[in-house]
Design an enzyme around this catalytic site. Structure first.
Site, PDB file in Angstrom:
ATOM      1  N   ARG A  30       0.792  -1.221   0.000  1.00  0.00           N
ATOM      2  CA  ARG A  30       0.000   0.000   0.000  1.00  0.00           C
ATOM      3  C   ARG A  30       0.830   1.279   0.000  1.00  0.00           C
ATOM      4  O   ARG A  30       0.633   2.142  -0.841  1.00  0.00           O
ATOM      5  CB  ARG A  30      -0.921   0.000   1.229  1.00  0.00           C
ATOM      6  N   HIS A  76      -8.025  -3.924  -7.501  1.00  0.00           N
ATOM      7  CA  HIS A  76      -7.790  -3.206  -6.245  1.00  0.00           C
ATOM      8  C   HIS A  76      -9.085  -3.121  -5.432  1.00  0.00           C
ATOM      9  O   HIS A  76      -9.796  -2.114  -5.497  1.00  0.00           O
ATOM     10  CB  HIS A  76      -7.257  -1.799  -6.556  1.00  0.00           C
ATOM     11  N   TYR A 120     -17.585  13.458 -13.341  1.00  0.00           N
ATOM     12  CA  TYR A 120     -17.458  14.662 -14.165  1.00  0.00           C
ATOM     13  C   TYR A 120     -16.113  14.749 -14.887  1.00  0.00           C
ATOM     14  O   TYR A 120     -16.000  15.447 -15.890  1.00  0.00           O
ATOM     15  CB  TYR A 120     -17.628  15.921 -13.308  1.00  0.00           C
TER      16      TYR A 120
END
Length: 822
Positions: A30, A76, A120
């Site tokens: 990570r 993931h 968006y």
């Protein structure tokens, strides 16, 4: 059956195993980047998912939500916002020096504005990530592994052609470790790689000339010096940065005079512009920075422009210097070059990081060449078979026509023409257009080209210098294609500038103390009064106070508990009831007298602890220790070295139980005796040695010297020579000067003997002090008596001493030695 599945295990073993697994999961999976491609797992999975989606630089943008969905579903399985945040950072031009993704939409700003929602915004791979990171992934250059559910294959590392760990930098916090690598200029890094390839023994000085410092995407100035050098040579350092500012004149409005202004056009890396302006405004309003009339943000598409308008009487150079000293316009980048090397976290120098990448790049080139050679040889085999069949075309046609099926035709071709299975399959699958003269000629030309390619590829694999020359050539091509001019300027003298800023921001406490001491006249005296007031007084003012004269009972105000010269400067230690000690910063009393708590560190003041003892530390040539007596009868000694170099904070020197306080602190010498007394008049005399009162650590409680009877309390302790005296005082004013030699020597835990026999059976002992001063004060609730000790007669343990003339309502609270060292 249920009992058979229960495995007993020790709690500490399970916690240790679980925590270790969690820590390694965070470190490897990570938070830390791989040294080879410079990516964390989430970043690698984002790039690979976009490569699979075909989002190349020449294709239209695709919604980020689609990319995030693919990453979550295939590779993931974590939060969507975590994946989107990582994607946004790969797009941001002010966060990455060489962005790996090309974005379309609102991806945040240097004002710390967040990016728009993923539905968006749109994205695709940047030319650099496609050409320098993913271009060779289909050439068997890296290993693939199963994804989280085994339904997909994902790369364990990407075939990076450039050291992106240096180019874009990285920051991450793991368990017990962190990484923070600054970004660098692509052209400079490639020059360093090429120099290392051509000369593996390249000196550190030459390498640092090729890669002189970080290159931040936001520009600014890096102050070169030991910070940059430590980072590159040791893998850890503090790199000073500055924003770019200049002075110009502005016109506030029509009919108004022109004013000077400091204009900031670049800020240090990772500094929020809006946050910096807000904090600057706060400092101006609080009066910490003066001379500023207005702050305006005039930034637009052309670039950053923050105007700090000055007052008419302000000096622009001084204001700019204040901005550097008191704001983040000059700050430090704490670099820790930590990355995963073969799956293990390792702190790397610049040379080691470049060498690790070159080793990996050479390996990927070997794998790429082997893959290309295998494809070349496979195709060569097919072309040779086709040409062999074309040379005897009529026999081939007859064999095919006479065969019953394709299997027998293939077998016939293999036997009669000596073809391999793959060649026979190719002949059978050959279209009729291959029979034309032009097609036959192109096949023969292809054969020559394939043989030449096979020769070159084998030469690359067999000759390492040629492989390295190819690597240099590819690096130069990448530099020509993607390198950009340096944005961050380098400025010499960083060490001096940082030292000046540190001195202005956080003055050294020792320097302040020495400055305050130098301002005190050498003939002045340090005065600690019995009411706890500390001040510096001249000999004349002390003479007017008559502090060295005996006085009858009355309200005489505060006594001079300690009077001593300021030169040579003494070291005073204040011990608190909570078992802590701090160096008394008495030098500042010359500027403004005050209670003793005012000159203690903040960690003591405000904790509700009172000062129970102030000791003057003897010179270093005297062998001594400090003894501590607690209210439960415990006593321990601590070596003098523990008190020589106290920091600016209070230090715990005695670990106390609930309800127990520090009663007395005394200076001990090996040849002296320790006398401890209780409220019943019982006393204990012990030689100071390792058997009775051993030296112990700071937080120890110490052994029990005197076991207390019900209702009995400890009242004090004194350390004196065997032929000296001690003073004892009772609550009703019975004062006795006791010769220490008349007390028998005891061992720890003995009952001892009665040192003071009370005239009144309702009386009790309240204090015990060494008789080593000429003057003592006996204090009651409302008044005091000041006595000379040489006027008192020394008695043995059977003596009763004398009764002081006190009002019947008064009770003695303490006996205070007045230490006058004039």
């Amino acid at each position: 059956m249920a009992d058979e599945r229960i495995v007993p295990i020790a709690l500490h073993q399970e916690m240790q195993r679980s925590y270790l697994e969690y820590a390694m999961s965070v470190i490897v999976g990570r938070a830390l980047p791989d040294v080879r491609d410079g990516l964390k797992p989430v970043q690698r999975r984002i790039l690979f998912a976009m490569y699979e989606l075909g989002l190349t630089p020449d294709r239209p943008y695709r919604k980020c939500a689609r990319v995030v969905g693919d990453v979550l579903g295939k590779y993931h399985p974590h939060g969507d916002q975590a994946v989107y945040d990582a994607l946004v950072r790969l797009v941001q031009t002010f966060a990455s020096r060489h962005p790996l993704l090309d974005g379309h939409g609102n991806f945040g700003s240097v004002d710390d504005d967040p990016a728009a929602a993923m539905r968006y915004t749109e994205t695709r791979l940047s030319p650099l990530s496609h050409g320098g990171m993913l271009d060779e992934i289909g050439s068997d250059t890296v290993d693939f592994a199963n994804n989280f559910d085994g339904s997909q294959q994902e790369p364990t590392v990407l075939p990076a052609q450039l050291p992106f760990l240096l180019l874009n930098g990285c920051s991450g916090i793991a368990v017990g470790m962190a990484t923070s690598i600054p970004p660098h200029n692509l052209g400079e890094v490639v020059d360093g790689l090429i120099a290392l390839l051509r000369n593996p023994e390249l000196s550190d000085q030459k390498l640092l000339e090729l890669i002189p410092g970080p290159d931040f995407p936001t520009g600014g100035v890096v102050l070169t010096g030991s910070g940059v050098r430590d980072t590159y040579l040791q893998g850890r350092g503090s790199i000073p940065m500055r924003g770019v500012a200049h002075i110009e004149e502005t016109q506030p409005g029509k009919g108004r005079h022109k004013r000077g202004a400091v204009v900031i056009t670049e800020l240090p890396y990772q500094l929020s512009k809006a946050g910096w302006i807000e904090k600057l405004a706060e400092q101006v309003n609080e009066g910490k920075i003066t001379g500023i009339a207005d702050i305006r943000d005039e930034s637009d598409r052309e670039g950053m422009r923050v105007v700090v308008e000055l007052r008419r009487d302000a000096n622009a150079e001084q204001v700019m210097a204040e901005l550097h000293k008191r704001t983040a316009l000059q700050s430090n980048f704490g670099a820790i070059m930590l990355a995963l090397v073969h799956g293990k976290p390792q702190q790397l120098s610049l040379r080691q990081l470049l060498e690790q990448f070159l080793e990996y790049r050479e390996l990927t080139m070997v794998r790429r060449t082997r893959y290309a050679l295998k494809r070349c040889e496979d195709r060569l085999e097919v072309v040779e078979g086709l040409i062999k069949a074309l040379n005897v075309l009529r026999e081939v046609i007859e064999m095919i026509q006479s065969a019953r099926d394709s299997a027998s035709a293939k077998a016939s071709l293999q036997v009669q023409l000596d073809l391999t299975e793959r060649q026979a399959e190719a002949v059978l699958a050959m279209p009729l257009r291959r029979l034309t003269g032009l097609e036959q000629e192109s096949l023969r030309k292809e054969l020559e080209e394939l043989r030449q390619e096979q020769k070159e590829l084998r030469h690359l694999l067999d000759d390492r210098p040629t492989l390295l020359d190819t690597l240099v050539k590819e690096l130069k091509q990448l530099r020509k294609q993607f390198a950009t001019p340096r944005r961050t300027r380098l400025q010499e003298g960083g060490d001096d500038l940082v030292a000046q800023r540190a001195a202005a921001q956080r003055p050294n406490a020792e320097a302040q103390r020495l400055h305050a001491l130098a301002a005190i006249s050498s003939d002045n005296r340090l005065l600690l009064q019995s009411d706890g007031l500390l001040r510096i007084a001249s000999p004349q003012s002390l003479g007017k106070l008559h502090l060295s004269e005996p006085l009858p009972f009355g309200d005489h105000g505060a006594h001079g508990q300690l009077i001593m010269a300021v030169q040579p400067a003494p070291t005073l230690l204040a011990f608190t009831s909570g078992g802590r000690v701090a160096a008394l910063r008495w030098e500042f009393a010359a500027q403004q007298p005050g209670p003793i708590e005012k000159f203690l560190p903040e960690s003591v003041d405000g904790q509700g602890e009172k000062v129970v003892e102030v000791l003057v530390l003897p010179p270093e040539d005297i062998n001594f220790s400090i003894g501590l007596l607690s209210s439960d009868g415990r006593f321990k000694r601590i070596a003098a070295e523990e008190f020589r170099e106290l920091s600016g904070r209070a230090t715990t020197v005695l670990k106390l139980k609930d309800g127990v306080v520090l009663e007395r602190a005394v200076i001990c010498k090996e040849t002296d005796n320790l006398i401890v007394a209780s409220s019943t008049g019982r006393s204990l005399r012990l030689p100071i040695d390792e058997n009775n009162v051993p030296l112990m650590g700071r937080t120890a409680q110490g052994p029990t010297l005197m076991r207390l009877l019900p209702g009995e309390t400890i009242v004090g302790a004194a350390v004196t020579a065997a032929d000296a005296e001690v003073l004892l005082i009772s609550a009703l004013g019975q004062l006795k000067k006791l010769a220490v030699s008349n007390l028998r020597l005891c061992q720890r835990g003995d009952l001892g003997e009665i040192a003071l026999r009370f005239s009144n059976r309702n009386d009790q002992l309240v204090d015990l002090r060494a008789c080593d001063v000429e003057l003592v004060a006996v204090e009651t609730q409302t008044g005091s008596i000041r006595l000379q000790t040489d006027g008192l007669l020394a008695e043995d343990s059977r003596g009763t001493g004398l009764n002081l003339e006190l009002p019947k309502t008064e009770k003695v609270t303490r006996l205070l030695p007045l230490n006058n060292q004039l």
